[in-house]
Design a protein around this motif. Sequence first.
Motif, PDB file in Angstrom:
ATOM      1  N   UNK A  22       3.853  54.543  29.614  1.00 42.93           N
ATOM      2  CA  UNK A  22       5.241  54.566  29.150  1.00 42.93           C
ATOM      3  C   UNK A  22       6.144  53.774  30.091  1.00 42.93           C
ATOM      4  N   UNK A  23       5.946  53.953  31.402  1.00 47.52           N
ATOM      5  CA  UNK A  23       6.761  53.213  32.372  1.00 47.52           C
ATOM      6  C   UNK A  23       6.530  51.717  32.228  1.00 47.52           C
ATOM      7  N   UNK A  24       5.269  51.326  32.039  1.00 43.43           N
ATOM      8  CA  UNK A  24       4.943  49.905  31.914  1.00 43.43           C
ATOM      9  C   UNK A  24       5.532  49.319  30.638  1.00 43.43           C
ATOM     10  N   UNK A  25       5.454  50.061  29.548  1.00 44.36           N
ATOM     11  CA  UNK A  25       6.023  49.583  28.279  1.00 44.36           C
ATOM     12  C   UNK A  25       7.521  49.336  28.423  1.00 44.36           C
ATOM     13  N   UNK A  26       8.192  50.222  29.124  1.00 39.74           N
ATOM     14  CA  UNK A  26       9.636  50.062  29.322  1.00 39.74           C
ATOM     15  C   UNK A  26       9.930  48.804  30.132  1.00 39.74           C
ATOM     16  N   UNK A  27       9.027  48.479  31.067  1.00 41.29           N
ATOM     17  CA  UNK A  27       9.215  47.280  31.904  1.00 41.29           C
ATOM     18  C   UNK A  27       9.236  46.001  31.080  1.00 41.29           C
ATOM     19  N   UNK A  28       8.574  46.019  29.932  1.00 43.34           N
ATOM     20  CA  UNK A  28       8.506  44.805  29.110  1.00 43.34           C
ATOM     21  C   UNK A  28       9.875  44.381  28.615  1.00 43.34           C
ATOM     22  N   UNK A  29      10.841  45.312  28.596  1.00 43.97           N
ATOM     23  CA  UNK A  29      12.190  44.997  28.124  1.00 43.97           C
ATOM     24  C   UNK A  29      13.044  44.378  29.223  1.00 43.97           C
ATOM     25  N   UNK A  33       9.550  41.139  33.569  1.00 41.16           N
ATOM     26  CA  UNK A  33       8.628  42.251  33.328  1.00 41.16           C
ATOM     27  C   UNK A  33       7.490  42.330  34.335  1.00 41.16           C
ATOM     28  N   UNK A  34       7.010  41.169  34.784  1.00 40.16           N
ATOM     29  CA  UNK A  34       5.856  41.189  35.685  1.00 40.16           C
ATOM     30  C   UNK A  34       6.225  41.867  37.011  1.00 40.16           C
ATOM     31  N   UNK A  35       7.414  41.552  37.531  1.00 37.12           N
ATOM     32  CA  UNK A  35       7.856  42.172  38.782  1.00 37.12           C
ATOM     33  C   UNK A  35       8.077  43.678  38.599  1.00 37.12           C
TER      34      UNK A  35
END
Length: 195
Positions: A22-29, A33-35
């Motif tokens: 879930x945390x990673x999916x949120x990072x995509x926004x 995103x990679x950082x």
Amino acid sequence: VCTRAQSARQWRAVFDVDDLTEATRTCLEESEPRQAVRDVLERAVARPEDVLRQLRPETAGITLLHHTPELTIIHVVWAPGMRLDAHDHRMWAVIGIYAGRELNEFYRRPADRAPGLVPSGDRQLDERDVIMLGSETIHAVTNPLTVPTGAIHIYGGDFVHQPRSQWLDPDLVEEPYDFARTNETFARANAGWRG
Ligand SMILES: [Fe+2]
């Protein structure tokens, strides 16, 4: 740190695959995103014993933890001494180690478009280490230890279906990536490990 991911859901004290996803999916926004994913993975492997308890590195192989067209999270277990030949991903990646060691050997294509690859350095990753790889990265991975290595690899795309390349030792000639061969490599490594 990926602030939106933090606020979206309290990160539990103990490592949890669903929380990581879930945390990673949120990072995509986020704009980078990679950082953001790197920050999330650094937090996860900062307590490697928690990850070890959830993802036991008992059989060498690749296990999909999350897989969509825009994001793939895999659990990788490297058997003692095993090596995966050079390959690319054609999408960004973030690698975090929670047990053992990964030796990443990097390559680049020759400038004159000649066949083969040119070595371009290496990087040893130990417990708690996280690195980001660019979409052009070509690497071979070895577990140099006599114990298994456990890692979480996160890719910014469909790692399973993305057409990409591999370069087999010793000639390093580019050819289409072959997942069946990777599975054979892991099967052989398991046989050697158990034998
Ligand atoms: Fe790779």
